[in-house]
Design a protein around this motif. Structure first.
Motif, PDB file in Angstrom:
ATOM      1  N   ALA A   9      29.061 -44.500 -62.290  1.00  0.00           N
ATOM      2  CA  ALA A   9      27.684 -44.229 -62.695  1.00  0.00           C
ATOM      3  C   ALA A   9      27.503 -42.933 -63.471  1.00  0.00           C
ATOM      4  O   ALA A   9      26.903 -42.922 -64.552  1.00  0.00           O
ATOM      5  CB  ALA A   9      26.777 -44.217 -61.467  1.00  0.00           C
TER       6      ALA A   9
ATOM      7  N   GLN B 242      30.159 -51.470 -67.578  1.00  0.00           N
ATOM      8  CA  GLN B 242      29.389 -52.465 -68.333  1.00  0.00           C
ATOM      9  C   GLN B 242      30.262 -53.632 -68.786  1.00  0.00           C
ATOM     10  O   GLN B 242      29.817 -54.788 -68.759  1.00  0.00           O
ATOM     11  CB  GLN B 242      28.718 -51.804 -69.538  1.00  0.00           C
TER      12      GLN B 242
ATOM     13  N   ILE C 129      21.461 -55.059 -64.827  1.00  0.00           N
ATOM     14  CA  ILE C 129      20.378 -54.192 -64.336  1.00  0.00           C
ATOM     15  C   ILE C 129      20.222 -54.330 -62.822  1.00  0.00           C
ATOM     16  O   ILE C 129      19.848 -53.384 -62.138  1.00  0.00           O
ATOM     17  CB  ILE C 129      19.034 -54.515 -65.055  1.00  0.00           C
TER      18      ILE C 129
ATOM     19  N   TRP D 259      22.833 -51.972 -61.455  1.00  0.00           N
ATOM     20  CA  TRP D 259      22.422 -50.575 -61.649  1.00  0.00           C
ATOM     21  C   TRP D 259      21.252 -50.205 -60.733  1.00  0.00           C
ATOM     22  O   TRP D 259      21.172 -49.070 -60.243  1.00  0.00           O
ATOM     23  CB  TRP D 259      22.040 -50.323 -63.107  1.00  0.00           C
TER      24      TRP D 259
ATOM     25  N   ARG E 267      20.954 -41.733 -68.058  1.00  0.00           N
ATOM     26  CA  ARG E 267      22.212 -42.315 -68.533  1.00  0.00           C
ATOM     27  C   ARG E 267      22.020 -43.796 -68.897  1.00  0.00           C
ATOM     28  O   ARG E 267      22.550 -44.278 -69.911  1.00  0.00           O
ATOM     29  CB  ARG E 267      23.282 -42.164 -67.446  1.00  0.00           C
ATOM     30  N   LEU E 268      21.252 -44.515 -68.087  1.00  0.00           N
ATOM     31  CA  LEU E 268      20.956 -45.921 -68.386  1.00  0.00           C
ATOM     32  C   LEU E 268      20.278 -46.049 -69.743  1.00  0.00           C
ATOM     33  O   LEU E 268      20.601 -46.925 -70.551  1.00  0.00           O
ATOM     34  CB  LEU E 268      20.060 -46.520 -67.305  1.00  0.00           C
ATOM     35  N   ARG E 269      19.308 -45.178 -70.005  1.00  0.00           N
ATOM     36  CA  ARG E 269      18.593 -45.241 -71.276  1.00  0.00           C
ATOM     37  C   ARG E 269      19.526 -44.871 -72.435  1.00  0.00           C
ATOM     38  O   ARG E 269      19.427 -45.399 -73.533  1.00  0.00           O
ATOM     39  CB  ARG E 269      17.383 -44.274 -71.256  1.00  0.00           C
TER      40      ARG E 269
ATOM     41  N   VAL F 287      20.326 -49.602 -71.585  1.00  0.00           N
ATOM     42  CA  VAL F 287      20.066 -50.576 -70.516  1.00  0.00           C
ATOM     43  C   VAL F 287      18.556 -50.632 -70.301  1.00  0.00           C
ATOM     44  O   VAL F 287      17.919 -49.615 -70.021  1.00  0.00           O
ATOM     45  CB  VAL F 287      20.776 -50.178 -69.214  1.00  0.00           C
TER      46      VAL F 287
ATOM     47  N   PRO G 136      15.250 -50.985 -68.459  1.00  0.00           N
ATOM     48  CA  PRO G 136      14.822 -50.951 -67.054  1.00  0.00           C
ATOM     49  C   PRO G 136      13.828 -52.060 -66.738  1.00  0.00           C
ATOM     50  O   PRO G 136      13.113 -52.541 -67.628  1.00  0.00           O
ATOM     51  CB  PRO G 136      14.162 -49.576 -66.922  1.00  0.00           C
TER      52      PRO G 136
ATOM     53  N   THR H 286      13.769 -50.754 -61.327  1.00  0.00           N
ATOM     54  CA  THR H 286      14.322 -49.497 -61.839  1.00  0.00           C
ATOM     55  C   THR H 286      13.287 -48.393 -61.771  1.00  0.00           C
ATOM     56  O   THR H 286      13.536 -47.293 -61.255  1.00  0.00           O
ATOM     57  CB  THR H 286      14.765 -49.673 -63.311  1.00  0.00           C
TER      58      THR H 286
END
Length: 620
Positions: free
Chosen positions: A61, A70, A81, A84, A106-108, A112, A114, A118
């Motif tokens: 992560a 991924q 998602i 995550w 980090r997801l953004r 990724v 949301p 999320t």
């Protein structure tokens, strides 16, 4: 990199069959170990879906292996998602919620998208870490993604703004919400109560279209916290009429209000309800019951609850020790302390406050010194201002005023008005005008608006016949805008609280009360009663002093109680000031004449009058 503490939130990896990996690779705590397991799965032709995907995401992560995770997720049918979000939830609920916020960014960064789960996990992390800026970022995403109709997310945003101190923004969002549920209202009420805006909280409460037991409990507990026990009890009775059943938190709040008001009948009823509801094992309820019975003058009932408490905490022991001290049973307080030590329970600072009070009310100076020394020497408890106050009170009551003064001088912390007030009280009893004048100089700086201290000094002068100084004190009070609080006493009969002030003629039964008092006065004088007019510190004729004396509030409350309760029923009176010497003598005498137990809770302690004797042994 993830910390080992964070990884401990995940279960160990056991999903890969033993035939596909060696014993030491059945778990993985780093991307390197994951790659070894991954390679073994490929060699054995085992599907990647057998991997614990949340653990995969977790170890990748917050480091450079994010894209590697991924690629694994692309090979399974489960949307990434979802995985995550599982990681986010673990981060948000961990001891380091800021990891969830970092992970969200980090997801953004890896594009990724949301979903509403999320956003909820990140908002939870923002609220826990008081990160309003990141919360605003999430709020913007919610608006962009069209989640603004999700009432759960809206509630979380309202809560976030409120806990971060932006009540204006929280209120604005609250008012704009197209849909609210009971949680929305409860969030706002909770935060307003925390900010002591009890009137604003009640305004919201009164507007609620639907109320849960939490809604009622919030308001009841809020009133108690804000020093409004009458309103708390009134709301509880309204709640009962509405058909709501109290939970354990409600019971604690109501019992606390009963303790503040000395509402014994309601307290007993709530106690019975608590037992019927199976709340006996709730330590907090047991401790509150002890406190309630103590403050209502029912020491036997408090002891019974204490004895029935299965798992006594230090709070239980300390409450009972303090109860014995308040009721003038210092010997029992010290005995109970000995029993507590034998069980292996260690005292805390509250325990020692109760013990020092017990010594003060009994005049046990040496024992008090011993306990005060024992705090630091044996238990390494640093004395607080309350402990110093108890010691000053102990010395002052015992007439050791010079020692009290030296003790204050040598204190390592600055004395407050209460400590100098204890000295002032001792000066009144032991007629030390010089030290009283010094005490009032300190008090006028530390607590200039407290009328009680000025009244005590005025009484010191009056008892010495120095009426010019009395006049100066009254002028000083007037100049500083300090008003003397009227003495009052209250008594509860059939669930209704009746209040009396000195000379009260407003009560519906006032005329009858005065007539009954005259008859009682005849009986008292036949038993040798002589009015102690020295307590009337006014420069007036003796007859006028007697008239004032006979109209003291506790006397009126007592007569009302004798008139309106059955013979043999104990009479319980609450008073906001110290009981004067004449009222004390009167209550002792009438307890024998009328064969009644009379319990008076004054500003400092309980007086239990029975068969012509008071439990304070005339030392108060």
């Amino acid at each position: 990199m993830l910390s080992s503490v964070t990884l401990s939130h995940l279960p160990p990896y056991h999903s890969v069959p033993r035939t596909t990996t060696s014993e030491n690779l059945r778990t993985f705590n780093s991307p390197f170990e994951l790659k070894q397991v991954h390679a073994q799965l490929i060699k054995t032709g085992t599907p990647l879906s057998t991997l614990p995907l949340t653990r995969v995401g977790f170890v990748c992560a917050l480091n450079s292996s994010f894209s590697y995770a991924q690629r694994i997720f692309e090979c399974v049918e489960k949307p990434e998602i979802v995985v995550w979000n599982s990681c986010l939830r673990i981060f948000a609920e961990s001891d380091s919620p800021t990891d969830a916020i970092s992970f969200f960014y980090r997801l953004r960064q890896f594009a990724v998208l949301p979903d509403h789960f999320t956003c909820s996990f990140v908002l939870k992390a923002c609220a826990r870490s008081l990160d309003m800026y990141s919360g605003i970022v999430v709020h913007v995403y919610i608006e962009k993604l069209g989640f603004q109709s999700n009432v759960i997310l809206q509630n979380m945003i309202v809560n976030l703004y409120a806990v971060c101190g932006a009540m204006g923004d929280a209120r604005l969002l609250f008012e704009k919400m197209s849909q609210r549920d009971v949680v929305t209202w409860n969030i706002m009420i909770t935060q307003m109560i925390k900010r002591k805006d009890i009137d604003g909280a009640y305004d919201l409460f009164s507007r609620m279209p639907e109320r849960s037991i939490r809604s009622w409990t919030l308001m009841i507990a809020g009133y108690v916290q804000c020093g409004k026990p009458k309103e708390a009890i009134s709301l509880f009775l309204e709640m009962e009429k509405a058909g709501q059943k109290a939970n354990e938190v409600t019971v604690v709040a109501v019992l606390t209000a009963c303790a503040d008001l000395c509402a014994l009948d309601l307290g007993r009823r709530v106690h019975e309800y608590s037992n019927q509801s199976g709340f006996q094992r709730n330590n907090r309820i047991s401790n509150t019951l002890i406190d309630m019975y103590v403050k209502c003058g029912c020491l036997e009932d408090a002891s019974r609850v204490f004895d029935e408490t299965q798992e006594r905490t230090i709070v239980s022991w300390s409450a009972m020790i303090a109860g014995f001290a308040m009721h003038g049973q210092g010997g029992e307080a010290l005995k109970l302390y000995g029993e507590m030590i034998q069980t292996g329970m260690k005292p805390n600072d509250v325990t020692f406050v109760g013990l020092l009070h017990a010594c003060s009310h009994m005049g046990l100076v040496e024992k008090g010194r011993e306990f005060f020394s024992c705090m630091t020497r044996v238990y390494n408890i640093q004395p607080k201002i309350e402990h110093y106050g108890c010691m000053v009170d102990l010395f002052s009551r015992a007439g050791l005023l010079q020692e009290a003064h030296e003790f204050i001088t040598n204190m390592p912390i600055k004395p407050n008005g209460v400590i100098w007030g204890a000295v002032l009280g001792g000066c009144r009893v032991h007629k030390n005008i010089k030290l009283a004048e010094e005490a009032i100089k300190h008090i006028s700086e530390l607590d200039p608006l407290n009328d009680g201290y000025y009244v005590v000094l005025s009484n010191v002068y009056a008892e010495a016949g120095r009426w010019e100084e009395v006049a100066k004190i009254r002028k000083l009070m007037k100049d500083q805008g300090v008003k003397k609080s009227p003495g009052w006493s209250s008594i509860t009969v059939d669930g209704v609280v009746h209040e009396f002030v000195a000379g009260d003629q407003t009560h519906p039964q006032a005329e009858e009360i005065f007539k009954v008092w005259e008859k009682l006065l005849v009986k008292m004088k036949l038993k040798g009663y002589v009015p102690n007019t020295s307590v009337i510190l006014l420069d007036v004729e003796e007859k006028e002093k007697e008239k004032f004396l006979y109209r003291h509030s506790e006397k009126l409350a007592l007569v009302f109680g004798l008139m309106n309760t059955r013979p043999g029923i104990p009479i319980r009176i609450m008073k906001n000031l110290r009981v004067c010497e004449d009222c004390h003598a009167t209550l002792k005498l009438l307890s024998a004449i009328e064969n009644r137990e009379i319990i008076v809770r004054d500003r400092n302690r309980f007086h239990c009058f029975k068969d012509g004797v008071c439990n304070c042994r005339d030392y108060w």
